[in-house]
Write an enzyme that holds these catalytic residues in place. Structure first.
Site, PDB file in Angstrom:
ATOM      1  N   PRO A   2     -43.436 -17.615 -11.031  1.00  0.00           N
ATOM      2  CA  PRO A   2     -42.648 -17.393  -9.813  1.00  0.00           C
ATOM      3  C   PRO A   2     -41.275 -18.059  -9.915  1.00  0.00           C
ATOM      4  CG  PRO A   2     -44.837 -18.258  -9.294  1.00  0.00           C
ATOM      5  CD  PRO A   2     -44.671 -18.342 -10.782  1.00  0.00           C
ATOM      6  N   GLU A   3     -40.240 -17.315  -9.564  1.00  0.00           N
ATOM      7  CA  GLU A   3     -38.872 -17.852  -9.556  1.00  0.00           C
ATOM      8  C   GLU A   3     -38.393 -17.902  -8.104  1.00  0.00           C
ATOM      9  OE1 GLU A   3     -36.358 -15.941 -12.506  1.00  0.00           O
ATOM     10  OE2 GLU A   3     -38.102 -15.301 -13.635  1.00  0.00           O
TER      11      GLU A   3
END
Ligand SMILES: [Zn+2]
Length: 273
Positions: A2-3
């Site tokens: 996840p960014e």
């Protein structure tokens, strides 16, 4: 992993639910997900009320009514879910927070690269670079000018700019027409302007689509993001470039898979048409 857009999506889905809730009971199944290891997380959280949930870089920061904070990092495979008490507890659930309305916040992380960091009264973000949605091209130019690393590696460094990861770096460099192996301190002023603009556009578009569905990424309500369909280079090796039809290349830069179009992102000079 996840960014920024995926983490923001989780924060946005927790925000209508958590603030104002009291944590009446805490079940911690693995102590080794908590940093520092000597903090008694259960005692710290029990009977506290959540004041706010915010994002900084890829961290989900929870402020308590004790004026203390902790953050959750999702790592590679971490998930935060709001579940009803009777929902089956899945394998790899490391923490359950029981809320005063009976719902439960559950943290699950099969690969355990994520975890919980207790901050106490500190912000704990001195090491983090500026937020990419707020950074100016001037700020970015200064930071990139101070490193000889290639641009791909520089943008992944959370101390230089915080919140980007492999997907959005590849997508931003494509949009800006910059070869990922260009040295950061060799970028021209116009390239840095184009890059700053590209990063913001790519992130805003991804936020609009609630992030990318990678592996099993979903927000706290279990809905999956659909930005993955919009990727133009990431994970598209050998597929035609959306602009010029050249097959997308995949190379490895400092251990990270990197996707780009050798025609739209030439190493030097102007774009060939
Ligand atoms: Zn191309």
């Amino acid at each position: 992993m996840p960014e920024l857009p995926e983490v923001q999506t989780v924060v946005d889905s927790l925000n209508p639910i958590l603030p104002g809730k009291r944590m009446t009971d805490i079940q911690l199944f693995r102590r080794d997900i908590v940093t520092p290891p000597d903090v008694d997380l259960v005692a710290k959280l029990k009977n506290r009320v959540v004041v706010s949930v915010e994002r900084r870089a890829k961290r989900i920061i929870v402020l308590l009514d004790s004026n203390e904070r902790f953050y959750i990092h999702l790592g590679m495979s971490g998930r935060l879910m709001i579940e009803q008490a009777d929902a089956p507890v899945l394998k790899h659930t490391h923490l359950i927070v029981i809320l005063d309305d009976g719902a439960q916040l559950r943290f699950r992380d099969p690969r355990r690269f994520g975890g919980i960091w207790w901050l106490g009264k500190e912000m704990g973000d001195e090491q983090l670079g500026p937020e990419p949605l707020q950074v100016s091209s001037k700020q970015l130019a200064k930071r990139l000018g101070a490193t000889k690393r290639v641009i791909k590696s520089a943008l992944l460094d959370q101390k230089l700019i915080a919140g980007l990861g492999n997907i959005y770096v590849d997508e931003s460099l494509f949009q800006a027409g910059i070869h990922p192996q260009t040295r950061a301190d060799k970028l021209s002023g116009s390239q840095i302007k184009a890059l700053t603009r590209a990063i913001k556009q790519i992130l805003r578009r991804a936020l609009h689509h609630k992030g990318s569905t990678l592996r099993d990424f979903v927000d706290a309500n279990g809905s999956a993001g659909d930005y993955r369909k919009k990727h133009r280079v990431y994970d598209r090796e050998d597929e035609p470039c959306v602009t010029c039809k050249t097959p997308i290349k995949r190379i490895v830069i400092t251990g990270r898979s990197t996707h780009f179009c050798s025609n739209c992102q030439p190493r030097k000079g102007a774009r060939r048409r």
